[in-house]
Design a protein around this motif. Structure first.
Motif: not given
Length: 100
Positions: A19-23
């Motif tokens: 799972v990859t979160f990017r802001t």
């Protein structure tokens, strides 16, 4: 892909769930990946999360929307709309389980 050491201590790539979160300045994003043999489980999980999350957040979001637009409608109609906001995602979840 992740790395795994074999018996000789050499790194080898393996496929694993991630799972990859990017802001970014444009807003947040999320990416989910699973091995091909587990893709059905991912789809099922998304349906469950959508149904439950929608039923939890739906009434709150509908109440906020009605308050923000200052709807001039009877409170009974507002209550029905809020109830629909909670029941429709749940119906989506239950009907999705029947087909699968």
């Amino acid at each position: 892909m992740s790395k795994q050491c074999d018996a000789q201590g050499e790194d080898q790539l393996t496929s694993a769930a991630h799972v990859t979160f990017r802001t970014t300045p444009d807003g947040p994003s999320i990416a989910v990946g699973v091995p091909a043999e587990h893709s059905g489980l991912l789809v099922t999980s998304i349906v469950v999360v959508t149904g439950v999350g929608g039923s939890v957040l739906g009434p709150y979001l509908m109440a906020r929307a009605l308050h923000m637009v200052e709807a001039n409608m009877p409170w009974q109609l507002q209550a029905v709309l809020i109830a629909l906001a909670s029941l429709l995602p749940l119906a989506y979840f239950l009907l999705g389980r029947r087909r699968g």
